[in-house]
Design an enzyme around this catalytic site. Sequence first.
Site, PDB file in Angstrom:
ATOM      1  N   LEU A  92      -8.445 -11.778   8.183  1.00 26.75           N
ATOM      2  CA  LEU A  92      -9.511 -12.221   9.100  1.00 26.75           C
ATOM      3  C   LEU A  92      -9.034 -12.227  10.550  1.00 26.75           C
ATOM      4  CD1 LEU A  92     -11.257 -15.122   7.110  1.00 26.75           C
ATOM      5  CD2 LEU A  92     -12.035 -12.763   7.415  1.00 26.75           C
ATOM      6  N   ARG A  93      -7.738 -11.984  10.774  1.00 31.12           N
ATOM      7  CA  ARG A  93      -7.171 -11.782  12.123  1.00 31.12           C
ATOM      8  C   ARG A  93      -7.276 -12.975  13.048  1.00 31.12           C
ATOM      9  NH1 ARG A  93      -4.107  -7.863  10.309  1.00 31.12           N
ATOM     10  NH2 ARG A  93      -5.074  -5.798  10.194  1.00 31.12           N
ATOM     11  N   HIS A 261      -1.664  -5.013  -3.825  1.00 33.16           N
ATOM     12  CA  HIS A 261      -1.888  -3.580  -3.566  1.00 33.16           C
ATOM     13  C   HIS A 261      -0.869  -2.587  -4.142  1.00 33.16           C
ATOM     14  CE1 HIS A 261       0.918  -4.547  -0.386  1.00 33.16           C
ATOM     15  NE2 HIS A 261       0.027  -4.929   0.506  1.00 33.16           N
ATOM     16  N   ASN A 307      -0.658   0.634   4.585  1.00 32.78           N
ATOM     17  CA  ASN A 307       0.594   0.257   3.954  1.00 32.78           C
ATOM     18  C   ASN A 307       0.295  -0.698   2.812  1.00 32.78           C
ATOM     19  OD1 ASN A 307       3.265  -0.124   3.435  1.00 32.78           O
ATOM     20  ND2 ASN A 307       3.643  -1.515   5.152  1.00 32.78           N
ATOM     21  N   ASP A 334      -7.717  -5.637   0.645  1.00 35.37           N
ATOM     22  CA  ASP A 334      -6.761  -5.546   1.756  1.00 35.37           C
ATOM     23  C   ASP A 334      -7.499  -5.131   3.038  1.00 35.37           C
ATOM     24  OD1 ASP A 334      -4.474  -5.675   3.246  1.00 35.37           O
ATOM     25  OD2 ASP A 334      -3.491  -3.945   2.322  1.00 35.37           O
ATOM     26  N   HIS A 338      -8.692  -3.133  12.559  1.00 32.97           N
ATOM     27  CA  HIS A 338      -7.960  -2.784  13.789  1.00 32.97           C
ATOM     28  C   HIS A 338      -8.955  -2.222  14.788  1.00 32.97           C
ATOM     29  CE1 HIS A 338      -3.940  -3.446  12.270  1.00 32.97           C
ATOM     30  NE2 HIS A 338      -4.150  -2.666  11.227  1.00 32.97           N
TER      31      HIS A 338
HETATM   32 ZN   LIG Z   1      -2.733  -7.069   3.411  1.00 35.90          ZN
HETATM   33 ZN   LIG Z   2       0.354  -5.756   2.428  1.00 39.95          ZN
END
Ligand SMILES: [Zn+2]
Ligand SMILES: [Zn+2]
Length: 461
Positions: A92-93, A261, A307, A334, A338
């Site tokens: 959620l940054r 992930h 990633n 995930d 950005h």
């Molecule tokens: Zn993540």
């Molecule tokens: Zn990660």
Amino acid sequence: MSAPSPGAKPLTSLDWRGSSLPGAGNLAICGARVLDPRSGIDGERDIVIRDGSIESIGEAGSLPADLDGDIEVIEAGGLTAFPGFFDPHVHLRTPGQEYKEDIETGTRAAAAGGYVGLVAMANTAPPVDEPSTISALRKRAAAEASVPTGFTATVTRAMKGEELTEMAALRDAGAVAFSDDGVPIRSANVFRRALQYQHLVGGTILLHQEDPALSGDGVMGEGDVSAALGLAGVPPVSESTMILRDAELCRYEDATAHMQHLSARISVEAVEYAKQKGAPITAELTPHHLVLTDEEVRSLDARFKMNPPLRSEDDRQALIEALKSGVVDCIGTDHAPHATTEKEIPFEEAMMGVIGLETAFPVLYTELVLPGLVDLATIVERMTAGAALFELEVPEIKPGAEANIALVDLEAEWEAGAEGWESRSQNSCFAGRKLTSRPVMTIVAGRVAYRQRAFRLGAVA
Ligand SMILES: [Zn+2]
Ligand SMILES: [Zn+2]
């Protein structure tokens, strides 16, 4: 995944702006096909929701014409009602990077994707490593979140991998789990000590598995495509060796951790081996790793940079098998927003990560269910199971359950991103893709957390 623990709490024990959302928690959903693999329902039903809980589920057309009380009737013929989805892995940054996302925009994106709850990662700026930060985030969520939102705290101070945070105090402040996601916990000894606290204070540890020494300067998956492009690759063993190490430590300390992930066949094999040996671990897959391969990176479009990286078709096939067999417990997006200035630049310089909340179900339905690779019930099971990681009730459509429901038009055709995004960012690896199926309404505890503009109401009694 094993059955939810007896002490599981309702999703609305997490923070959200419930009572300020439209509706009073009373709804009737008429004539939708109800599909819930846990309660065993697959057929047209009428669902009556009162005070946020499912009161009754009857055959379609069985509702009395004069439903009493303050109840909104939703004519849902032709739509499918699923237990609402739960995302165990969202960025959620906030605090600190609100130009990418915040609680309001991120949870709105979640609701638009059919999600009725999510857990936010702690790799913010600064990272969430103080009890006071957890308290502040929870207050914000109670005012702004469209869906119940849990917050993780970091395992180590400032995510440096050296000193543990005050895990007991963070749990007391309401941290639902611990994670240094974004980076791995390099030191086996630090991780071992974290597990000893985990065993005492609860809250699973969510792990981004990567050995920095093996990943090096890699910017994509190591393989034929990275060789052809001349880009540095991240080998699959960077992930699998850490999974094996940490699963052994979990088994040794009888403490739980969750492998986030997974991207590679050998990672799936590592999880399967560890589970067979009795390690108390769980694991997760993302829609992008299930649907895309490193062939996409030939475009050098940074929307395909994340990633862990996209890998080979053989890896993707192994992930699909793991999803079906249950070696992997749940799907997490995930969701990693950005800004355009961080993504629409040369591939090697761009930030890693993609948004995913608004496309997760439609992408999996279009690319895995419609071609017959995975059945719909399995997708729904894995998209809801993540709640159990946090000792929350897994959404279920059954009498007495909290009414957490995703209403989906399985026939809707749309182009991802064509109408913009609810998320503040637009770095979707599926933008421009033609998708079939779309959530049209998301209901949390009987309240309408999301309603697609085009979805017209039935009668309001
Ligand atoms: Zn993540
Ligand atoms: Zn990660």
